[in-house]
Write a protein that holds these residues in place. Sequence first.
Motif, PDB file in Angstrom:
ATOM      1  N   THR A 206     -10.938   5.005  -1.368  1.00 52.50           N
ATOM      2  CA  THR A 206     -11.200   4.946  -2.714  1.00 52.50           C
ATOM      3  C   THR A 206     -10.146   5.637  -3.402  1.00 52.50           C
ATOM      4  O   THR A 206      -9.895   5.185  -4.754  1.00 52.50           O
ATOM      5  CB  THR A 206     -12.639   5.469  -3.144  1.00 52.50           C
ATOM      6  N   GLY A 207      -9.408   6.565  -3.062  1.00 50.46           N
ATOM      7  CA  GLY A 207      -8.767   7.237  -3.899  1.00 50.46           C
ATOM      8  C   GLY A 207      -7.022   6.795  -4.131  1.00 50.46           C
ATOM      9  O   GLY A 207      -6.653   7.366  -5.176  1.00 50.46           O
ATOM     10  N   LEU A 208      -6.936   5.772  -3.579  1.00 49.59           N
ATOM     11  CA  LEU A 208      -5.785   5.119  -3.755  1.00 49.59           C
ATOM     12  C   LEU A 208      -5.768   3.907  -4.504  1.00 49.59           C
ATOM     13  O   LEU A 208      -4.532   3.456  -4.849  1.00 49.59           O
ATOM     14  CB  LEU A 208      -4.854   4.988  -2.127  1.00 49.59           C
ATOM     15  N   SER A 209      -6.702   3.354  -4.731  1.00 52.65           N
ATOM     16  CA  SER A 209      -7.103   2.149  -5.515  1.00 52.65           C
ATOM     17  C   SER A 209      -6.334   1.069  -4.640  1.00 52.65           C
ATOM     18  O   SER A 209      -5.699  -0.033  -5.478  1.00 52.65           O
ATOM     19  CB  SER A 209      -6.398   2.282  -6.765  1.00 52.65           C
ATOM     20  N   ILE A 210      -6.340   0.981  -3.316  1.00 55.13           N
ATOM     21  CA  ILE A 210      -5.807  -0.263  -2.710  1.00 55.13           C
ATOM     22  C   ILE A 210      -6.827  -0.958  -1.968  1.00 55.13           C
ATOM     23  O   ILE A 210      -8.210  -0.502  -2.065  1.00 55.13           O
ATOM     24  CB  ILE A 210      -4.862   0.316  -1.613  1.00 55.13           C
ATOM     25  N   ARG A 211      -6.571  -2.234  -1.673  1.00 52.47           N
ATOM     26  CA  ARG A 211      -7.917  -3.107  -1.339  1.00 52.47           C
ATOM     27  C   ARG A 211      -8.500  -2.803  -0.018  1.00 52.47           C
ATOM     28  O   ARG A 211      -7.793  -1.851   0.808  1.00 52.47           O
ATOM     29  CB  ARG A 211      -7.346  -4.498  -0.864  1.00 52.47           C
TER      30      ARG A 211
ATOM     31  N   ASP B 291     -10.875   9.175   0.714  1.00 54.39           N
ATOM     32  CA  ASP B 291      -9.569   9.376  -0.136  1.00 54.39           C
ATOM     33  C   ASP B 291      -8.751   8.235  -0.071  1.00 54.39           C
ATOM     34  O   ASP B 291      -8.378   7.537  -0.849  1.00 54.39           O
ATOM     35  CB  ASP B 291      -8.824  10.718   0.468  1.00 54.39           C
TER      36      ASP B 291
ATOM     37  N   THR C  27       2.955   6.631  -5.298  1.00 49.88           N
ATOM     38  CA  THR C  27       2.514   6.911  -6.511  1.00 49.88           C
ATOM     39  C   THR C  27       1.595   8.191  -6.804  1.00 49.88           C
ATOM     40  O   THR C  27       1.624   8.937  -7.506  1.00 49.88           O
ATOM     41  CB  THR C  27       1.607   5.622  -7.255  1.00 49.88           C
ATOM     42  N   GLN C  28       0.721   8.030  -5.795  1.00 49.05           N
ATOM     43  CA  GLN C  28      -0.353   9.292  -5.712  1.00 49.05           C
ATOM     44  C   GLN C  28       0.430  10.556  -5.144  1.00 49.05           C
ATOM     45  O   GLN C  28      -0.009  11.519  -5.042  1.00 49.05           O
ATOM     46  CB  GLN C  28      -1.316   8.957  -4.615  1.00 49.05           C
TER      47      GLN C  28
ATOM     48  N   ALA D 217       1.237   2.715  -3.299  1.00 50.11           N
ATOM     49  CA  ALA D 217       0.117   3.539  -3.811  1.00 50.11           C
ATOM     50  C   ALA D 217      -0.040   5.262  -3.315  1.00 50.11           C
ATOM     51  O   ALA D 217       0.167   5.924  -3.918  1.00 50.11           O
ATOM     52  CB  ALA D 217      -1.146   2.976  -3.173  1.00 50.11           C
TER      53      ALA D 217
ATOM     54  N   GLN E 205       0.892  -1.112  -0.046  1.00 49.15           N
ATOM     55  CA  GLN E 205       0.053  -0.026   0.115  1.00 49.15           C
ATOM     56  C   GLN E 205       0.750   1.469  -0.068  1.00 49.15           C
ATOM     57  O   GLN E 205       0.468   2.375  -0.524  1.00 49.15           O
ATOM     58  CB  GLN E 205      -0.910   0.048   1.110  1.00 49.15           C
TER      59      GLN E 205
ATOM     60  N   ALA F 286      -6.757  -0.624   3.535  1.00 49.00           N
ATOM     61  CA  ALA F 286      -6.956   0.778   3.401  1.00 49.00           C
ATOM     62  C   ALA F 286      -7.719   1.046   4.625  1.00 49.00           C
ATOM     63  O   ALA F 286      -7.222   1.981   5.488  1.00 49.00           O
ATOM     64  CB  ALA F 286      -8.173   1.094   2.073  1.00 49.00           C
TER      65      ALA F 286
END
Length: 88
Positions: free
Chosen positions: A56-61, A53, A38-39, A35, A32, A65
Amino acid sequence: GTQSKETLRQNLLLWSVADVATYISAAGFPEQAVAFRTQEIDGKSLLLMQRSDVLTGLSIRLGPALKIYERHVKMLQRTHFLDEEDDL
């Protein structure tokens, strides 16, 4: 660096993207942390993050999250803002 957790918490505004990634990774979430990196989430961004945020914002499970938000992001925010109040 060799800063203690306390110093780090107080300097959350100064955390770089790498500092945040290192913290998340050390908390047990290396995947994670990628992510967050990356963000480009730095300390300032971390302080402003809402639950949605992180979820959903980080596209992690969702499971990781939630843990990251509840145990780490929320705690860091609370600690930071409590420290601020102490200075008034």
